[in-house]
Structures are given as structure tokens and as C-alpha cells.
Motif scaffolding. Structure first.
Motif, PDB file in Angstrom:
ATOM      1  N   ARG A 146       0.823  -1.210   0.000  1.00  6.99           N
ATOM      2  CA  ARG A 146       0.000   0.000   0.000  1.00  6.99           C
ATOM      3  C   ARG A 146       0.857   1.260   0.000  1.00  6.99           C
ATOM      4  NH1 ARG A 146      -5.636   1.243   3.292  1.00  6.99           N
ATOM      5  NH2 ARG A 146      -5.928   3.314   2.379  1.00  6.99           N
ATOM      6  N   ALA A 147       2.055   1.163   0.518  1.00 12.62           N
ATOM      7  CA  ALA A 147       2.942   2.329   0.522  1.00 12.62           C
ATOM      8  C   ALA A 147       3.230   2.833  -0.884  1.00 12.62           C
ATOM      9  CB  ALA A 147       4.245   1.996   1.239  1.00 12.62           C
ATOM     10  N   LEU A 148       3.108   1.946  -1.882  1.00  5.64           N
ATOM     11  CA  LEU A 148       3.354   2.375  -3.261  1.00  5.64           C
ATOM     12  C   LEU A 148       2.353   3.441  -3.706  1.00  5.64           C
ATOM     13  CD1 LEU A 148       4.150  -1.031  -5.005  1.00  5.64           C
ATOM     14  CD2 LEU A 148       5.740   0.611  -3.974  1.00  5.64           C
ATOM     15  N   LEU A 149       1.174   3.470  -3.060  1.00  7.83           N
ATOM     16  CA  LEU A 149       0.183   4.502  -3.375  1.00  7.83           C
ATOM     17  C   LEU A 149       0.675   5.893  -2.994  1.00  7.83           C
ATOM     18  CD1 LEU A 149      -3.054   2.669  -2.184  1.00  7.83           C
ATOM     19  CD2 LEU A 149      -2.416   3.174  -4.555  1.00  7.83           C
ATOM     20  N   ASN A 150       1.743   5.945  -2.208  1.00  6.76           N
ATOM     21  CA  ASN A 150       2.316   7.233  -1.811  1.00  6.76           C
ATOM     22  C   ASN A 150       3.292   7.783  -2.846  1.00  6.76           C
ATOM     23  OD1 ASN A 150       1.018   7.492   0.764  1.00  6.76           O
ATOM     24  ND2 ASN A 150       2.382   5.903   1.545  1.00  6.76           N
ATOM     25  N   LEU A 151       3.327   7.190  -4.028  1.00  4.42           N
ATOM     26  CA  LEU A 151       4.178   7.735  -5.079  1.00  4.42           C
ATOM     27  C   LEU A 151       3.908   9.230  -5.230  1.00  4.42           C
ATOM     28  CD1 LEU A 151       6.153   7.373  -7.482  1.00  4.42           C
ATOM     29  CD2 LEU A 151       4.136   6.960  -8.918  1.00  4.42           C
ATOM     30  N   GLY A 152       4.973  10.019  -5.132  1.00  5.01           N
ATOM     31  CA  GLY A 152       4.849  11.468  -5.258  1.00  5.01           C
ATOM     32  C   GLY A 152       4.487  12.192  -3.988  1.00  5.01           C
ATOM     33  N   HIS A 153       4.041  11.466  -2.973  1.00  3.97           N
ATOM     34  CA  HIS A 153       3.516  12.130  -1.786  1.00  3.97           C
ATOM     35  C   HIS A 153       4.605  12.638  -0.838  1.00  3.97           C
ATOM     36  CE1 HIS A 153      -0.186  10.479  -3.302  1.00  3.97           C
ATOM     37  NE2 HIS A 153      -0.880  10.970  -2.311  1.00  3.97           N
ATOM     38  N   THR A 154       5.724  11.944  -0.740  1.00  2.00           N
ATOM     39  CA  THR A 154       6.786  12.421   0.147  1.00  2.00           C
ATOM     40  C   THR A 154       7.316  13.765  -0.338  1.00  2.00           C
ATOM     41  OG1 THR A 154       7.397  10.174   0.796  1.00  2.00           O
ATOM     42  CG2 THR A 154       9.047  11.900   1.121  1.00  2.00           C
ATOM     43  N   PHE A 155       7.627  13.860  -1.618  1.00  2.00           N
ATOM     44  CA  PHE A 155       8.023  15.149  -2.183  1.00  2.00           C
ATOM     45  C   PHE A 155       6.859  16.138  -2.135  1.00  2.00           C
ATOM     46  CE2 PHE A 155      11.120  12.391  -4.498  1.00  2.00           C
ATOM     47  CZ  PHE A 155      12.286  13.054  -4.157  1.00  2.00           C
ATOM     48  N   GLY A 156       5.678  15.678  -2.508  1.00  2.00           N
ATOM     49  CA  GLY A 156       4.522  16.562  -2.591  1.00  2.00           C
ATOM     50  C   GLY A 156       4.116  17.151  -1.254  1.00  2.00           C
ATOM     51  N   HIS A 157       4.108  16.331  -0.206  1.00  2.00           N
ATOM     52  CA  HIS A 157       3.742  16.847   1.116  1.00  2.00           C
ATOM     53  C   HIS A 157       4.744  17.886   1.601  1.00  2.00           C
ATOM     54  CE1 HIS A 157       1.013  13.229   2.410  1.00  2.00           C
ATOM     55  NE2 HIS A 157       0.438  14.018   1.522  1.00  2.00           N
ATOM     56  N   ALA A 158       6.026  17.697   1.265  1.00  2.00           N
ATOM     57  CA  ALA A 158       7.033  18.692   1.648  1.00  2.00           C
ATOM     58  C   ALA A 158       6.754  20.025   0.966  1.00  2.00           C
ATOM     59  CB  ALA A 158       8.433  18.186   1.298  1.00  2.00           C
ATOM     60  N   LEU A 159       6.375  19.974  -0.298  1.00  2.00           N
ATOM     61  CA  LEU A 159       6.036  21.206  -1.025  1.00  2.00           C
ATOM     62  C   LEU A 159       4.772  21.842  -0.446  1.00  2.00           C
ATOM     63  CD1 LEU A 159       6.705  19.947  -4.662  1.00  2.00           C
ATOM     64  CD2 LEU A 159       8.168  21.460  -3.305  1.00  2.00           C
ATOM     65  N   GLU A 160       3.787  21.021  -0.102  1.00  2.00           N
ATOM     66  CA  GLU A 160       2.569  21.549   0.510  1.00  2.00           C
ATOM     67  C   GLU A 160       2.882  22.222   1.845  1.00  2.00           C
ATOM     68  OE1 GLU A 160      -1.320  19.275   0.127  1.00  2.00           O
ATOM     69  OE2 GLU A 160       0.144  17.686  -0.228  1.00  2.00           O
ATOM     70  N   ALA A 161       3.733  21.580   2.637  1.00  2.00           N
ATOM     71  CA  ALA A 161       4.086  22.163   3.935  1.00  2.00           C
ATOM     72  C   ALA A 161       4.799  23.499   3.748  1.00  2.00           C
ATOM     73  CB  ALA A 161       4.972  21.189   4.728  1.00  2.00           C
ATOM     74  N   GLN A 162       5.695  23.579   2.760  1.00  2.00           N
ATOM     75  CA  GLN A 162       6.438  24.817   2.530  1.00  2.00           C
ATOM     76  C   GLN A 162       5.515  25.943   2.072  1.00  2.00           C
ATOM     77  OE1 GLN A 162       9.658  25.102   3.339  1.00  2.00           O
ATOM     78  NE2 GLN A 162       9.658  27.277   2.807  1.00  2.00           N
ATOM     79  N   THR A 163       4.409  25.591   1.428  1.00  2.00           N
ATOM     80  CA  THR A 163       3.434  26.602   1.004  1.00  2.00           C
ATOM     81  C   THR A 163       2.330  26.792   2.040  1.00  2.00           C
ATOM     82  OG1 THR A 163       2.191  24.930  -0.250  1.00  2.00           O
ATOM     83  CG2 THR A 163       3.834  26.218  -1.449  1.00  2.00           C
ATOM     84  N   GLY A 164       2.503  26.171   3.219  1.00  2.00           N
ATOM     85  CA  GLY A 164       1.544  26.373   4.302  1.00  2.00           C
ATOM     86  C   GLY A 164       0.215  25.684   4.090  1.00  2.00           C
ATOM     87  N   PHE A 165       0.218  24.581   3.324  1.00  2.00           N
ATOM     88  CA  PHE A 165      -1.028  23.858   3.024  1.00  2.00           C
ATOM     89  C   PHE A 165      -2.104  24.834   2.551  1.00  2.00           C
ATOM     90  CE2 PHE A 165       1.088  21.261   6.330  1.00  2.00           C
ATOM     91  CZ  PHE A 165       1.324  20.128   5.575  1.00  2.00           C
ATOM     92  N   SER A 166      -1.738  25.696   1.632  1.00  2.00           N
ATOM     93  CA  SER A 166      -2.622  26.772   1.187  1.00  2.00           C
ATOM     94  C   SER A 166      -3.071  26.532  -0.250  1.00  2.00           C
ATOM     95  CB  SER A 166      -1.885  28.113   1.266  1.00  2.00           C
ATOM     96  OG  SER A 166      -0.834  28.153   0.300  1.00  2.00           O
ATOM     97  N   GLU A 167      -3.860  27.463  -0.747  1.00  2.00           N
ATOM     98  CA  GLU A 167      -4.343  27.389  -2.125  1.00  2.00           C
ATOM     99  C   GLU A 167      -3.222  27.602  -3.143  1.00  2.00           C
ATOM    100  OE1 GLU A 167      -7.671  26.721  -3.181  1.00  2.00           O
ATOM    101  OE2 GLU A 167      -7.649  26.036  -1.103  1.00  2.00           O
ATOM    102  N   ARG A 168      -2.053  27.987  -2.685  1.00  2.00           N
ATOM    103  CA  ARG A 168      -0.925  28.115  -3.612  1.00  2.00           C
ATOM    104  C   ARG A 168      -0.622  26.789  -4.298  1.00  2.00           C
ATOM    105  NH1 ARG A 168       4.128  30.418  -0.566  1.00  2.00           N
ATOM    106  NH2 ARG A 168       5.065  30.104  -2.634  1.00  2.00           N
ATOM    107  N   LEU A 169      -0.853  25.698  -3.586  1.00  2.00           N
ATOM    108  CA  LEU A 169      -0.544  24.377  -4.131  1.00  2.00           C
ATOM    109  C   LEU A 169      -1.591  23.396  -3.616  1.00  2.00           C
ATOM    110  CD1 LEU A 169       1.655  22.826  -5.830  1.00  2.00           C
ATOM    111  CD2 LEU A 169       2.629  22.138  -3.623  1.00  2.00           C
ATOM    112  N   LEU A 170      -2.501  22.993  -4.490  1.00  2.00           N
ATOM    113  CA  LEU A 170      -3.488  21.989  -4.105  1.00  2.00           C
ATOM    114  C   LEU A 170      -2.808  20.637  -3.906  1.00  2.00           C
ATOM    115  CD1 LEU A 170      -6.393  22.817  -6.609  1.00  2.00           C
ATOM    116  CD2 LEU A 170      -6.046  23.679  -4.273  1.00  2.00           C
TER     117      LEU A 170
END
Length: 369
Positions: free
Chosen positions: A242-266
Motif C-alpha cells: 500500500r505504501a506504493l500509493l504514496n508515489l509522489g507524496h513524500t516530495f509533494g507533502h514537503a512542497l505543501e508544507a512549505q506553502t503552508g497547506f494553502s491554495e498556492r498548491l493543491l
């Protein structure tokens, strides 16, 4: 209507994909609606489009809909949002045998599902996903959670819905940006485990985003089938499948966190960028060719999704993004496994990744235009 079973140990539920499901909600839910008062959690954007439809169906069946309408956006998926939902459900005297309806996108589904998981040590809930992202991903599989200051989805529970109704008609109300964000989770299934589906997405992605119903029906149905297979094999993410479903999520969550989980990056945009970065990092490690990595980027970019970090204007370096990754749920004994690619359609967990090397890689990506 397509009916996809999610087979779990000792229990299962159905995901139904089709049109006019919200208008037929009483017949679809059947005996799951056991009391006259039906609690429904949604947000104001969704309510503006679908409250009358759901009201009409429930009233016609002799039920009384009870609504909690939240403010839209990721900020609702918080301690404060959870408290609001919990207090409302208790005031509505929801019992353990009742079912709460979660009408909305991933935020509403995650928040309502988590509230249902902990209310009186667990009550039932029904997912009524209204976004493409929720229909193909977050409504299926039982992951529920809220965000905290430390990161995304760090407080939650596995709590499976009793039923998922994916009404394709709901997609007609979505802005194109939301459709693109959801499409990221569609093409993900091809990139991680189904080369033929990736090829189909390359050829038909514009139709999915553009509102062609036959393409949307196929995309949602095939995505749900793929997720159902993986969830059935590894419900609680213990074997690595099931961890394979996280493809892109480790990088993506870091980008979301850096943008403050805002509308800048859905979220879907973060996943799209994350998959591009995972493909490029796989090429850096020699697992796939650089041409295959750029083919992934091209297929994602063709739908209008972002493929470069620089336009976000993050004003940070690679080490800052890596720091966000240290809060990832997959951290184990001080190491962070990454979902990388051996080929398009063949993802795997790499448990030997150097975070210092990831930081250097991200420094380079931050400079790309």
C-alpha cells in the motif's frame, strides 16, 4: 453503473461509480440509513451545488437530513475542525450503529471519517465524494486524518466506510484546476503499477480533465479497481504494497508544507510535482532513464499540471524541504523509504535513500525553469 468491491479480511464494501447516484441516495444506501434523521457533513461550496439534490432524495424517502456545513478548504481538516464535527455529532445524538454521510472532497471525507472513527469508539460513515481526487483516491481505503502544525495527516485512523457512491455528475461542477488536481491521482495508478493504463492516460488525459463522460467513467472505475486491489492486499500499510500509493507524496507533502497547506498548491498539484520529482530522482539513481523520467513529466504536464518547482517561488533550499520530510508517517527507525520507479508502471520502495542527496537533488530542481 460500475460496482467495485473492496474485499477486506472478514468484511467488504462497495464502491459504486455512475451517474445520478446522489439523486438516488435512499435506494443506494438502503438499510444503512436506519433512523429517520440522517447526519450529513459537507462544505459550503458543495452544499451550494448538491444540498437540494440530497435533500430531495432523503425527504422523498421519509428521512430528515441534518446538515453541518463547514467552510471549504484544507484549514477545516484541523483540531478545531474535528472538535466542531464531534460536538455536532454528539448534539445530534449519533449512535454507534448510525452512518454519517461525508459529502465533499478529500478534506470532508478525511475529517468526517476520522470523527466517525473516534465517536463513541467508532460509528459508521458513507463516502459521497464530489471531486475527482476523492472519487479515485481518498474515499477508498479507510485512511482518515487531520493535519497538525507538524505536518499533513499525522493524526488519524484506519476506518473503512460502509459504502462509497462516486457520482460522476458531481464532476460537472468542478473548476478545471480541481479536475487537474484529481487527475494527478488517476495517472498515478498507471505510473506506479500499470503501464497500459499510463499509455491510456497519455492518450486520454485531456478528455478526463475536459469533461468527456466516457473517459471519466473509465478513469474513475479503473483507478478504484487498482486501489481496491492494493487495499485488499495491504489494508494497514504493513507489507509495503500500500505504501506504493504514496508515489509522489513524500516530495509533494514537503512542497505543501512549505506553502503552508494553502491554495498556492493543491494536494493533487503537490502529488503531480512529487511524481515528477520521484521520476527524476529515480533517473538520478540510475533506476530509469532520463528520457522515461521526462516522459512522466510530459504526460503530467500535458494535462495542465505543474512539473517544475521554481514557479512556486518557495524561497527555500533543498534542506528546508527535506526537513519537512522528517515528519513523514513512513519514517521508520530514523530512515525514510521513498517510492521510486524501476520503470514506468513499476514502482518500489527504496529504503536506502540519503536525505542529504535528496537535498542536493532538490537544490537543482529549485533552479529549473
Amino acid at each position: 453503473m460500475a460496482v467495485i468491491p473492496v474485499e477486506l479480511a472478514g468484511r467488504s464494501y462497495e464502491v459504486r461509480v455512475g451517474g445520478n447516484l446522489l439523486a438516488d441516495i435512499v435506494a443506494q444506501c438502503g438499510k444503512l440509513l436506519r433512523k429517520s434523521r440522517v447526519p450529513i457533513v459537507t462544505d459550503s461550496n458543495v452544499a451550494a451545488h448538491w444540498r437540494d439534490t440530497v435533500d430531495g432524495s432523503l425527504h422523498a424517502g421519509g428521512f430528515e437530513p441534518r446538515w453541518l456545513v463547514l467552510s471549504p478548504g484544507e484549514s477545516a481538516k484541523s483540531w478545531a475542525g474535528l472538535e466542531q464535527v464531534m460536538d455536532w455529532l454528539l448534539a445530534e445524538e449519533v449512535e454507534r450503529g448510525d452512518h454519517v454521510l461525508a459529502l465533499g472532497g478529500g478534506v470532508i471525507g478525511d475529517l468526517t471519517g476520522f470523527a466517525a472513527a473516534i465517536l463513541k469508539r467508532g460509528c459508521g460513515f458513507i463516502q459521497l465524494p464530489t471531486t475527482l481526487l476523492a472519487q479515485v483516491d481518498s474515499s477508498v481505503g479507510g485512511k482518515t486524518a487531520i493535519n497538525t502544525a507538524a505536518g499533513k495527516n499525522l493524526v488519524g485512523a484506519f476506518h473503512q466506510p460502509s459504502l462509497v457512491l462516486a457520482d460522476l455528475g458531481a464532476l460537472t461542477t468542478l473548476p478545471v484546476r480541481e479536475m487537474r488536481a484529481g487527475y494527478a491521482e488517476v495517472i498515478k495508478y498507471g505510473i506506479l503499477g500499470d503501464r497500459a493504463f499510463f499509455d491510456w492516460c497519455e492518450a486520454n488525459g485531456a478528455d478526463v480533465v475536459g469533461g468527456v463522460v466516457t473517459a471519466q467513467d473509465y478513469a474513475v472505475t479503473e483507478s478504484v479497481k487498482a486501489k481496491a486491489r492494493i487495499v485488499a492486499e495491504d489494508e494497514r500499510e504493513t507489507t509495503g504494497m500500500r505504501a506504493l500509493l504514496n508515489l509522489g507524496h513524500t516530495f509533494g507533502h514537503a512542497l505543501e508544507a512549505q506553502t503552508g497547506f494553502s491554495e498556492r498548491l493543491l494536494h493533487g498539484e503537490g502529488v503531480a510535482l512529487g511524481m515528477v520529482l520521484a521520476a527524476r530522482y529515480s533517473a538520478r539513481q540510475g533506476y530509469i532513464s532520463h528520457s522515461d523520467a521526462e516522459r512522466v513529466a510530459g504526460a503530467i504536464g500535458a494535462s495542465g499540471l505543474p512539473t517544475e518547482i521554481a514557479p512556486l517561488g518557495l524561497n527555500c533550499d533543498g534542506r528546508a524541504l527535506v526537513a519537512h520530510m522528517l515528519h513523514d508517517k513512513k519514517m521508520d527507525a530514523g530512515t525514510l523509504p521513498f517510492v521510486l520507479l524501476r520503470a514506468i508502471g513499476e514502482a518500489f520502495l527504496d529504503r536506502q535513500v540519503s536525505l542529504d542527496d535528496v537535498g542536493e537533488f532538490l537544490d537543482g530542481q529549485l533552479q529549473r525553469r
